[in-house]
Write a protein that holds these residues in place. Structure first.
Motif, mmCIF file in Angstrom:
data_model
loop_
_atom_site.group_PDB
_atom_site.id
_atom_site.type_symbol
_atom_site.label_atom_id
_atom_site.label_comp_id
_atom_site.label_asym_id
_atom_site.label_seq_id
_atom_site.Cartn_x
_atom_site.Cartn_y
_atom_site.Cartn_z
ATOM 1 N N CYS A 85 -2.671 5.397 0.584
ATOM 2 C CA CYS A 85 -2.337 3.966 1.031
ATOM 3 C C CYS A 85 -3.288 3.524 2.008
ATOM 4 N N ILE A 86 -4.167 4.233 2.847
ATOM 5 C CA ILE A 86 -4.938 3.963 3.872
ATOM 6 C C ILE A 86 -6.571 3.830 3.180
ATOM 7 N N ALA A 108 -3.702 -6.596 -4.735
ATOM 8 C CA ALA A 108 -2.088 -7.047 -4.896
ATOM 9 C C ALA A 108 -1.413 -6.320 -3.659
ATOM 10 N N ARG A 109 -2.256 -5.759 -2.582
ATOM 11 C CA ARG A 109 -1.640 -5.085 -1.374
ATOM 12 C C ARG A 109 -0.401 -5.449 -0.865
ATOM 13 N N TRP A 110 -0.255 -6.755 -0.699
ATOM 14 C CA TRP A 110 0.761 -7.202 0.017
ATOM 15 C C TRP A 110 2.161 -6.945 -0.984
ATOM 16 N N ALA A 130 5.459 5.684 0.345
ATOM 17 C CA ALA A 130 4.109 4.732 0.173
ATOM 18 C C ALA A 130 4.458 3.315 0.267
ATOM 19 N N GLY A 131 5.741 2.887 0.042
ATOM 20 C CA GLY A 131 6.293 1.357 0.271
ATOM 21 C C GLY A 131 6.068 1.221 1.732
ATOM 22 N N ILE A 132 6.520 2.157 2.547
ATOM 23 C CA ILE A 132 6.644 2.087 3.958
ATOM 24 C C ILE A 132 5.328 2.170 4.792
ATOM 25 N N VAL A 133 4.551 3.044 4.268
ATOM 26 C CA VAL A 133 3.123 3.535 4.812
ATOM 27 C C VAL A 133 2.348 2.105 4.412
ATOM 28 N N MET A 134 2.661 1.262 3.499
ATOM 29 C CA MET A 134 1.747 0.184 3.250
ATOM 30 C C MET A 134 1.912 -0.920 4.411
ATOM 31 N N ILE A 135 3.135 -0.968 4.860
ATOM 32 C CA ILE A 135 3.258 -1.811 6.069
ATOM 33 C C ILE A 135 2.189 -1.236 7.331
ATOM 34 N N VAL A 136 2.141 -0.170 7.640
ATOM 35 C CA VAL A 136 1.500 0.386 8.477
ATOM 36 C C VAL A 136 0.057 0.244 8.156
ATOM 37 N N ALA A 137 -0.416 0.588 6.693
ATOM 38 C CA ALA A 137 -1.811 0.178 6.415
ATOM 39 C C ALA A 137 -2.378 -1.056 6.688
#
Length: 227
Positions: A102-103, A111-113, A130-137
């Motif tokens: 993710c990071i 398409a990251r968003w 992964a879906g949640i960690v994308m918010i962090v990233a």
């Protein structure tokens, strides 16, 4: 097997640490599929290799833990496809492969968003993570992001805060903390969300909230946000 892949595997094998490889089994990594190589070594190797998406695909498919970590470092975010990333994410088996992917890569693709909504509803523990960690990233690394861009994620965090699986609840907790401490606008929203989670009949939600509140209500964070 390409010559490039063979050379990289040889490099990793020469520097393998069996004791560290075995210790990774605690995190779901098979010892016979790991070399026990640290991320700083892999990052240095990735810089020497440069961006090489076909090689990244070879490394991912080869099966070794470090190969998957390295794949996320050398794949070109402008070349990978969503279908390819769906496959990679569905093959994740440990938190570090998830977070590093993710990071290091996913937060850089066009398409990251869309990725949080794409994966967070999946029942697989690591796909949802992964879906949640994308918010962090996105919160940490997308410097062009505005506070309003994160608002669609708030109800999703509330919804999945009740997931009792370890690596999902820790991701929810992480996202709440990062959103709250990086924006004076999001701070009260995350405090309010935590209070709502504390009222839920869910050990996971209560843990995520109480742990997040400890950091968000600290003097360090209040000083940082000038609250």
């Amino acid at each position: 097997m390409s010559d490039k892949l063979s050379d990289i595997l040889g490099f990793l094998k020469e520097r393998s640490d069996n004791a560290k490889a075995k210790s990774l089994s605690h995190f779901g990594v098979e010892a016979n599929k790991a070399y026990g190589i640290s991320m700083p070594v892999l990052r240095k190797l990735a810089k020497e290799i440069g961006k090489d998406t076909p090689l990244a695909e070879e490394l991912w498919n080869e099966g070794h833990h470090e190969g998957k970590l390295l794949a996320g470092l050398i794949a070109n975010p402008k070349e990978v496809t969503l279908e390819q990333m769906d496959r990679w994410v569905n093959e994740i088996y440990s938190w570090d492969v998830c977070d590093q992917l993710c990071i290091n890569l996913l937060v850089k693709i066009d398409a990251r968003w869309t990725l949080t909504e794409r994966w967070i509803h999946n029942e697989s523990e690591y796909v949802r993570r992964a879906g949640i960690v994308m918010i962090v990233a996105l919160r940490i690394h997308d410097k062009k992001a505005e506070d309003k861009d994160f608002e669609p994620f708030f109800p999703l965090l509330k919804k999945y805060a009740t997931d009792e699986r370890n690596f999902v609840k820790k991701a929810v907790n992480w996202a709440i903390r990062e959103l709250g401490k990086r924006s004076v606008n999001h701070y009260p929203i995350m405090i309010s969300l935590c209070n709502e989670l504390l009222e839920m009949d869910s050990k996971s939600a209560k843990w995520s909230a109480s742990d997040a509140l400890r950091e968000l209500k600290s003097e360090k964070i209040k000083t940082r946000l000038a609250i």
